[in-house]
Design an enzyme around this catalytic site. Structure first.
Site: not given
Length: 439
Positions: A14-15, A131, A138, A192, A203, A207, A304
């Site tokens: 997707t990305v 990033e 963001i 998922e 997750d 981060k 997304g």
């Protein structure tokens, strides 16, 4: 105009497909903005025949990402596969060893070996940009790594997982169970098939570990994070929080203390009238508290294709604008060789206090015993309320406690003492309360 910047993309999900599409449709604008064209000259993915809605026929195809990193005629290796080990790790190392710039969205890889990769990049004089690894679109990495230079950060916290925020939002607004919301999140593609990594907080922890290093100049310490997920949050907790003027969010929190750095990920009750409490759905938010700027809150899409691709593109554009021989911004804000060893903070009082929900037998003396357990552990109560509703069995009652500032150790000792009593009907629920300074 300078020669085109040649990039290779490993991973066309997707990305990756979104990134390729943006690079092609915005080619002219990017060339003007960056002072040079950006061209996709090599790609690698699992399925060469899949229709991704973008023409990549002019790019060289490589069967493995490692081969792409080692042999392709590129300036920048873009890793969009994910995973802390295996092909992602091997290909990123191969690209850095070869002296290529690297852009990645892989928080798991960075949490596991980010310091080592940063050293490789700095020794080679190339950029390692990431990033998109934290909070999607963001720009929190750039803010910490560049914009807040000179500030001393005291605390950083936020909503960093869209799946969990979506589930908690639906539970509150529609009165659905955790299980029903998770099933819907999976149907919509927010979660998922195996959602454990998201809903148990891993997750967010990856981060947070990256942000901690950028904020405090310490080595990455993903294994030193106190971790709780949201799988045990119930409708009763959501409703009780609302009655008390709070909403429940899964927060990642890192703060500097006199004894070291504290890192924690857990469900948190935040006042309903704060901005961060109003961040709903799959949206992310990151707050930074520092001495010069004060408080900064950034809110935006945390996942997304387009949001993540936008962040990746920003990293590529930074490389396109850079010039050979120019001073490089350290990968992790502080040169990797100068990062301080991580020092875990000693347990201290949690200033926001705690919410405790107990389901107990409806009999005389229970209230008094609960209060005694708290007092014996030095815990001061802000309020104690008995509820007859909340889905408890007909012969049971719900007791809601809100404490003043106290330590985790004291809370756990008191709760263990209560659990040993014959009147307790189910596992107690304990949730921290945060009262943000500005948000």
């Amino acid at each position: 105009m300078a020669d085109a910047l040649k990039i290779g993309i490993a991973g066309l999900g997707t990305v990756g497909a979104s990134l390729a599409r943006i690079l092609q449709t915005r080619a002219n604008e990017l060339a003007v903005t960056c002072g040079r064209a950006i061209e996709i000259t090599a790609v690698s993915a699992r399925d060469k025949t899949r229709d991704r809605g973008v023409d990549l026929s002019r790019a060289a195809w490589f069967d493995t990402p490692e081969e792409l990193a080692e042999k392709a005629d590129i300036d920048v290796f873009v890793e969009l596969m994910g995973g802390a080990e295996g092909a992602a790790d091997r290909s990123v190392r191969a690209a850095l060893s070869r002296g290529l710039h690297v852009v990645t969205a892989n928080k798991a890889l960075l949490a596991r070996c980010g310091v080592e990769l940063a050293k490789m990049a700095e020794e080679k004089g190339v950029l390692l940009n990431f990033e998109a690894a934290v909070a999607g679109g963001i720009p929190v990495i750039k803010a910490l790594r560049e914009s807040l230079t000179g500030n001393t950060v005291s605390r950083i916290y936020g909503i960093m997982n869209g799946t969990c925020n979506y589930i908690l939002t639906r539970m509150e607004k529609e009165g659905l169970t955790f299980e029903a919301c998770l099933k819907e999140a999976q149907r919509l593609g927010y979660a998922e098939a195996d959602p454990t990594f998201d809903i148990e907080g891993n997750d967010t922890a990856h981060k947070l570990a990256i942000l901690t290093t950028l904020a405090f100049g310490t080595e990455i310490a993903a294994d030193e994070i106190y971790l709780e997920g949201i799988s045990n949050i119930t409708i009763e907790d959501i409703q009780a929080a609302a009655d008390l003027g709070y909403r429940i969010k899964l927060l990642g929190v890192a703060q500097r203390t006199d004894s070291g750095i504290e890192q924690r990920v857990h469900p948190t009750m935040v006042p309903h009238d704060t901005v961060i409490a109003q961040v709903d759905g799959v949206t992310n938010a990151v707050a930074i508290e520092s001495d010069i700027l004060g408080e900064l809150l950034m809110v935006g899409p945390g996942a997304g294709g387009n949001a993540t691709a936008s962040a990746v593109l920003g990293d590529i554009a930074d490389i396109a604008k850079s010039r050979p021989g120019a001073q490089r911004v350290p990968v992790l804000g502080t040169p990797a060789a100068s990062l301080s060893p991580y020092r875990k903070a000693q347990i201290q009082s949690h200033e926001g206090g705690y919410f405790i929900r107990l389901t107990v037998s409806d009999r005389t003396g229970v209230f008094a015993n609960v209060a005694t357990q708290m007092a014996e552990n030095g815990i001061s109560l802000e309020s104690i309320v008995q509820r007859a509703d909340g889905g408890s069995p007909s012969n049971a009652k719900t007791i809601i406690l809100v404490t003043h500032a106290t330590t985790e150790v004291s809370i756990r000792k008191a709760v263990d003492g209560i659990k040993a009593q014959s009147y307790i009907a189910s596992e107690p629920q304990v949730i921290r309360i945060e009262r943000p300074k500005a948000f």
